[in-house]
Design an enzyme around this catalytic site. Structure first.
Site, PDB file in Angstrom:
ATOM      1  N   ASP A 255      40.497 -34.897  21.319  1.00  0.00           N
ATOM      2  CA  ASP A 255      39.727 -35.622  22.335  1.00  0.00           C
ATOM      3  C   ASP A 255      40.274 -35.359  23.733  1.00  0.00           C
ATOM      4  O   ASP A 255      39.510 -35.288  24.698  1.00  0.00           O
ATOM      5  CB  ASP A 255      39.730 -37.128  22.039  1.00  0.00           C
TER       6      ASP A 255
ATOM      7  N   LYS B 177      39.147 -41.987  17.881  1.00  0.00           N
ATOM      8  CA  LYS B 177      40.362 -42.706  18.267  1.00  0.00           C
ATOM      9  C   LYS B 177      40.469 -44.022  17.498  1.00  0.00           C
ATOM     10  O   LYS B 177      41.550 -44.465  17.129  1.00  0.00           O
ATOM     11  CB  LYS B 177      40.380 -42.922  19.783  1.00  0.00           C
TER      12      LYS B 177
HETATM   13  N1  URA Z   1      35.387 -43.443  26.489  1.00  0.00           N
HETATM   14  C1  URA Z   1      35.927 -42.536  25.649  1.00  0.00           C
HETATM   15  O1  URA Z   1      37.004 -42.754  25.106  1.00  0.00           O
HETATM   16  N2  URA Z   1      35.253 -41.386  25.414  1.00  0.00           N
HETATM   17  C2  URA Z   1      34.061 -41.106  25.986  1.00  0.00           C
HETATM   18  O2  URA Z   1      33.505 -40.051  25.742  1.00  0.00           O
HETATM   19  C3  URA Z   1      33.514 -42.046  26.856  1.00  0.00           C
HETATM   20  C4  URA Z   1      34.205 -43.225  27.090  1.00  0.00           C
END
Ligand code: URA
Length: 456
Positions: free
Chosen positions: A176, A202
């Site tokens: 991510d 996450k």
């Molecule tokens: N928050 C996140 O963690 N990821 C996104 O893509 C958008 C907001």
């Protein structure tokens, strides 16, 4: 150019080609698990050049992902780094996530409330993003508070206290970090499947029993439009359920700041006030609704009325406040802040913004308030910026309230007078005063779970 001239050694070995994966998605076809894994692995180990990763992200942005592809993406992203197993800790573990807002301190209220009712609440949280505040930044305004814990310590605090809030280490969902940076630079953030993959990977890195989502909509939200928020909500709920989590989501309005406080230490004080039984009505309403969903997800009670009674008892008995106190101490913080707010950072200047006419507050633009908060130092405009924990705003009036000319609407807390004056000018434009009373809009719009959505 053709696929052959764009094939590297790793591609030859795996049988996948980024060129073909990009073409396939560009043409609206579904990717298989192996192709998605090849993409994610290559992003993490650097084997795929940024220009090809960015091209695929844009193709996904334009063409979307079906629910099968999205489940693969989320699962592969989740397993791109460390995961934390909470299996050895007794009790139902329920996480809560907000898509972010201004004055959103709900986590500090619902975690001890739910914990007081027997739920274990583990949270991996983030820092401020754009105009929205960050849970970790707010906690760091408490002297000594540690937002980074080793996995063993994380579990110990959860087992001993019933709640824990900590930052993600570098090695949780590294995919991510890479993808978010690329999306940020290529205008591909606002894609429902990409946001879902990012948030849910996450969340799924922690082995909880359920997740409650607070998806914000309105001018200060990431998803301004309610239909978009609903679509994101349904996709996240479906993805979480497929991964074996009990999912419940609420769509709540973020047109004006939530509660009266915006800014790190000011929000900690307001949260403690709520836990002492004297918080603003809007903040209490969202907090009780989210906490009730947490009790439901944990199987404590599915009745909203019963949940309300249990949560009220957790407040009235002082049990929730006591858990919050223990939580601060367990993470190294000075928990006497709960009795003595002077121990928290306090701004040198507190400048009132007064009404320039009689009337009613029709709007307090949450986006502008959030951006002004960043400008006075309560947030970061660049990653390297340091935060002024004391800076922020305390609203005396909210949307719907009557005001008289000269009456205080908000106090600006700032480290220097020039910043405070600049903020006053900007905030004035963010506040709309009209001659006639405005009807109150509902704060909680929808509830979404695996059976669909309904008005709250
Ligand atoms: N928050 C996140 O963690 N990821 C996104 O893509 C958008 C907001």
């Amino acid at each position: 150019m053709n696929a052959d001239t764009n094939t590297n050694t790793k591609e030859k070995l795996s049988g996948c080609s980024m060129y073909e994966i990009i073409s396939k998605k560009r043409d609206g076809k579904a990717l298989d698990r192996e192709e998605i894994k090849f993409f994610i692995d290559g992003c993490v180990d650097g084997g795929i050049p940024d220009y090809q990763a960015a091209a695929l992200l844009m193709a996904i942005y334009l063409r979307g992902l079906n629910s099968r592809e999205l489940s693969f993406l989320t699962e592969i992203m989740t397993n791109s780094g460390d995961t934390i197993s909470l299996a050895g800790i007794p009790g139902k573990k329920i996480d809560k996530h907000s898509t972010g807002g201004v004055g959103d301190k709900v986590s500090f209220i619902v975690s001890p409330l739910a914990a007081a009712c027997g739920v274990k609440v583990p949270m991996l949280s983030g820092r401020g993003l754009g105009h929205t505040g960050g849970t970790l930044d707010k906690l760091e305004s408490i002297p000594g508070f540690r937002v980074f814990l080793q996995p063993g310590e994380f579990k110990q605090v959860l087992a001993d206290v019933g709640m824990v809030i900590c930052g993600q280490t570098e090695n949780i969902v590294p995919a991510d970090k890479k993808l978010y940076a690329l999306r940020d630079a290529t205008a591909t953030i606002s894609s429902v499947p990409l946001i879902t993959g990012s948030i849910m990977s996450k969340k799924l890195a922690l082995t909880t029993d359920g997740i409650v989502l607070d998806v914000k909509t309105g001018v200060g939200a990431f998803m301004r439009d309610t239909e978009d928020a609903l679509s994101l909500c349904k996709t996240m709920v479906e993805t979480g359920e497929k991964a074996g989590r009990r999912m419940i989501a609420l769509i709540t309005r973020m047109d004006q700041p939530l509660g009266r406080a915006v800014g790190n230490s000011l929000e900690i004080i307001e949260s403690i006030e709520v836990l002492k039984g004297s918080g603003p009505a809007d903040l209490l309403e969202v907090s009780f609704a989210v906490a009730a969903c947490m009790l439901e997800a944990a199987g404590v009670t599915g009745s909203y009325g019963k949940a309300g009674e249990m949560l009220q008892d957790a407040l009235d008995s002082g049990k929730a406040l006591e858990i919050f106190r223990k939580f601060i101490k367990a993470q190294g913080g000075e928990n006497r802040v709960c009795e003595n707010y002077e121990l928290l950072p306090r701004a040198g200047f507190q400048v009132p913004l007064t009404a320039d006419r009689d009337g009613y507050i029709a709007a307090i633009d949450a986006l502008e308030v959030g951006l002004t908060a960043v400008e006075i130092g309560a947030g970061r405009s660049k990653k390297e910026d340091t935060i002024d924990f004391a800076a922020g705003f305390l609203f005396e009036k909210k949307t719907g309230d009557a005001v008289k000319k000269g009456e205080n609407i908000v106090f600006i807390h700032a480290g220097d007078i020039e910043r405070a004056k600049k903020a006053e000018k900007r905030l004035r434009r963010a506040i709309t005063i009209v001659p006639r009373a405005v009807p109150a809009a509902p704060l909680i719009l929808f509830r979404v779970d695996k059976d669909g959505h309904r008005s709250f």
